[in-house]
Design an enzyme around this catalytic site. Structure first.
Site, mmCIF file in Angstrom:
data_model
loop_
_atom_site.group_PDB
_atom_site.id
_atom_site.type_symbol
_atom_site.label_atom_id
_atom_site.label_comp_id
_atom_site.label_asym_id
_atom_site.label_seq_id
_atom_site.Cartn_x
_atom_site.Cartn_y
_atom_site.Cartn_z
ATOM 1 N N GLU A 167 53.989 6.257 91.146
ATOM 2 C CA GLU A 167 52.977 7.310 91.000
ATOM 3 C C GLU A 167 52.841 7.751 89.541
ATOM 4 O O GLU A 167 51.740 8.029 89.069
ATOM 5 C CB GLU A 167 53.332 8.487 91.915
ATOM 6 C CG GLU A 167 53.154 8.111 93.391
ATOM 7 C CD GLU A 167 53.777 9.108 94.347
ATOM 8 O OE1 GLU A 167 54.940 9.515 94.126
ATOM 9 O OE2 GLU A 167 53.105 9.481 95.320
ATOM 10 N N GLU B 152 58.414 5.424 100.398
ATOM 11 C CA GLU B 152 58.770 6.729 100.971
ATOM 12 C C GLU B 152 58.865 6.714 102.496
ATOM 13 O O GLU B 152 59.677 7.430 103.080
ATOM 14 C CB GLU B 152 57.755 7.802 100.534
ATOM 15 C CG GLU B 152 57.813 8.158 99.057
ATOM 16 C CD GLU B 152 56.889 7.319 98.188
ATOM 17 O OE1 GLU B 152 56.484 6.217 98.614
ATOM 18 O OE2 GLU B 152 56.563 7.765 97.081
ATOM 19 N N ALA C 185 61.372 9.897 93.223
ATOM 20 C CA ALA C 185 61.951 11.242 93.239
ATOM 21 C C ALA C 185 63.453 11.105 93.449
ATOM 22 O O ALA C 185 63.923 10.123 94.024
ATOM 23 C CB ALA C 185 61.328 12.045 94.372
HETATM 24 N N1 CAA Z 1 67.136 9.004 93.882
HETATM 25 C C1 CAA Z 1 68.422 9.231 93.595
HETATM 26 N N2 CAA Z 1 69.291 8.242 93.282
HETATM 27 C C2 CAA Z 1 68.799 6.993 93.238
HETATM 28 C C3 CAA Z 1 67.469 6.690 93.518
HETATM 29 C C4 CAA Z 1 66.602 7.769 93.835
HETATM 30 N N3 CAA Z 1 65.285 7.583 94.081
HETATM 31 N N4 CAA Z 1 67.286 5.351 93.410
HETATM 32 C C5 CAA Z 1 68.477 4.834 93.063
HETATM 33 N N5 CAA Z 1 69.401 5.831 92.958
HETATM 34 C C6 CAA Z 1 70.822 5.694 92.635
HETATM 35 C C7 CAA Z 1 71.607 5.123 93.792
HETATM 36 O O1 CAA Z 1 71.940 6.147 94.718
HETATM 37 C C8 CAA Z 1 72.794 4.542 93.081
HETATM 38 O O2 CAA Z 1 73.669 5.601 92.775
HETATM 39 P P1 CAA Z 1 75.279 5.438 93.066
HETATM 40 O O3 CAA Z 1 75.691 4.324 92.127
HETATM 41 O O4 CAA Z 1 75.820 6.773 92.702
HETATM 42 O O5 CAA Z 1 75.401 5.068 94.499
HETATM 43 C C9 CAA Z 1 72.205 4.054 91.756
HETATM 44 O O6 CAA Z 1 70.962 4.750 91.589
HETATM 45 C C10 CAA Z 1 71.911 2.573 91.752
HETATM 46 O O7 CAA Z 1 71.095 2.299 92.874
HETATM 47 P P2 CAA Z 1 71.410 1.102 93.912
HETATM 48 O O8 CAA Z 1 72.874 0.903 94.019
HETATM 49 O O9 CAA Z 1 70.649 1.397 95.170
HETATM 50 O O10 CAA Z 1 70.753 -0.115 93.114
HETATM 51 P P3 CAA Z 1 70.148 -1.465 93.731
HETATM 52 O O11 CAA Z 1 69.901 -2.349 92.566
HETATM 53 O O12 CAA Z 1 70.987 -1.974 94.842
HETATM 54 O O13 CAA Z 1 68.743 -1.028 94.387
HETATM 55 C C11 CAA Z 1 66.609 0.121 94.441
HETATM 56 C C12 CAA Z 1 67.695 -0.567 93.578
HETATM 57 C C13 CAA Z 1 65.922 -0.912 95.332
HETATM 58 C C14 CAA Z 1 65.605 0.743 93.474
HETATM 59 C C15 CAA Z 1 67.268 1.196 95.336
HETATM 60 O O14 CAA Z 1 68.059 2.034 94.507
HETATM 61 C C16 CAA Z 1 66.288 2.089 96.049
HETATM 62 O O15 CAA Z 1 65.737 1.678 97.064
HETATM 63 N N6 CAA Z 1 66.092 3.332 95.550
HETATM 64 C C17 CAA Z 1 65.255 4.325 96.229
HETATM 65 C C18 CAA Z 1 63.779 4.005 96.056
HETATM 66 C C19 CAA Z 1 62.951 5.005 96.834
HETATM 67 O O16 CAA Z 1 63.038 5.140 98.037
HETATM 68 N N7 CAA Z 1 62.089 5.755 96.109
HETATM 69 C C20 CAA Z 1 61.211 6.745 96.694
HETATM 70 C C21 CAA Z 1 61.807 8.118 96.502
HETATM 71 S S1 CAA Z 1 60.904 9.377 97.363
HETATM 72 C C22 CAA Z 1 59.614 9.793 96.346
HETATM 73 O O17 CAA Z 1 59.443 9.250 95.279
HETATM 74 C C23 CAA Z 1 58.746 10.911 96.855
HETATM 75 C C24 CAA Z 1 57.462 11.099 96.138
HETATM 76 O O18 CAA Z 1 56.555 10.310 96.188
HETATM 77 C C25 CAA Z 1 57.218 12.351 95.432
#
Ligand code: CAA
Length: 257
Positions: free
Chosen positions: A111, A131, A65
């Site tokens: 998911e 999450e 998300a």
């Molecule tokens: N939402 C919004 N932006 C996101 C994102 C997300 N889920 N995942 C990555 N991005 C963005 C980052 O903020 C970053 O943006 P900026 O360049 O503007 O800062 C860009 O994408 C690149 O990301 P990273 O710099 O973090 O890239 P990385 O290679 O260092 O790491 C990653 C990659 C491990 C996937 C890391 O981005 C990460 O942990 N992302 C979040 C994953 C997460 O927690 N997902 C669960 C979301 S909650 C959910 O999904 C709820 C549900 O079940 C309904």
């Protein structure tokens, strides 16, 4: 129709949707989900399409998300909009959907993959439900579909620790159907989809429906339902043709009748 967050293509009888928000690793924003659902509606309605491939980029299938969009939302916002209910459109698609997963499939990305029928993963793929690390929990089926797919032990491990699972482990635990070298991902996914799209349409739709029923009904009920769907295929010309072609040692010519 023109889209900003997805790319839509057709490859013969296969519809392809590519998630395309590279700067946010295909985070599932409201706009992206709306566009994805519109593309799925269009492929469902298009009689020329027999199967759908859902993919992302090399780096990310989808990173979940959109946390930036989600962070300011209140409890009331989520209740009023029934947040993430719209994502279930994918699970309701009747045509077979093949996920081609490369890179991160996290949170909602994992998911979405779980809503697809066949999951083909590049050897670079990483799956996870992180999450809890955000103070949240999976909200689009992660605790339910994942548990049904891989069982309690692995689901609890993934959901409670947020640990990422690589492609080899994902295949071992039954989270994905096949793992292929990253360079072969799209060719393999499109070939699998083309094969499914070339089946008699009724048999593909009803076979998918019957398998999905296994996750929702007691065994005896599922077996009875399967038998009736099996019987119903004998009303199609394609079943006559498929069996006749086997006996005559030739390829079947299905006409979706
Ligand atoms: N939402 C919004 N932006 C996101 C994102 C997300 N889920 N995942 C990555 N991005 C963005 C980052 O903020 C970053 O943006 P900026 O360049 O503007 O800062 C860009 O994408 C690149 O990301 P990273 O710099 O973090 O890239 P990385 O290679 O260092 O790491 C990653 C990659 C491990 C996937 C890391 O981005 C990460 O942990 N992302 C979040 C994953 C997460 O927690 N997902 C669960 C979301 S909650 C959910 O999904 C709820 C549900 O079940 C309904």
């Amino acid at each position: 129709m023109s889209y900003e967050t997805i790319i839509v293509e057709t490859h013969g009888a296969v519809g392809l949707v590519r998630l395309d928000r590279p700067k946010a690793l295909n985070a599932l924003s409201r706009q992206l989900v709306t566009e994805l659902n519109a593309a799925l509606d269009a492929f469902e309605a298009d009689a020329a399409i027999g199967a759908i491939v859902l993919t992302g980029s090399e780096k990310a299938f989808a990173a979940g998300a959109d946390i930036r969009e989600m962070q300011p939302l209140s409890y009331v916002d989520l209740i009023e909009n029934d947040f993430v209910a719209a994502w279930e459109r994918l699970a309701a698609v009747r045509k077979p959907v093949i996920a081609a997963v490369s890179g991160f499939a996290l949170g909602g990305g994992c998911e979405l993959a779980l809503m697809c029928d066949i999951v083909i993963a590049a050897d670079s793929a990483k799956f996870g439900q992180p999450e809890v690390t955000l103070g949240l929990m999976p909200g689009a089926g992660g605790t339910q579909r994942l548990a049904r797919a891989v069982g309690k032990a692995k689901t609890m491990d993934m959901v409670l620790t947020g640990r990422l699972v690589d492609a080899a482990e994902a295949e071992r635990i039954g989270l994905v159907s096949r793992v292929v070298p990253a360079a072969e991902l799209m060719d393999t996914a499109l070939a699998v989809a083309a094969k499914v799209a070339g089946l008699a349409r009724s048999s593909a739709l009803l076979a998918k429906e019957a398998v999905n029923r296994a996750f929702e009904t007691p065994l005896a009920e599922g077996i009875r339902g399967e038998r009736r769907l099996f019987h119903s295929l004998f009303a199609t010309e394609d079943a006559r043709e498929g069996m006749a072609a086997f006996l005559e040692k030739r390829a079947p010519a299905f006409r979706n009748r």
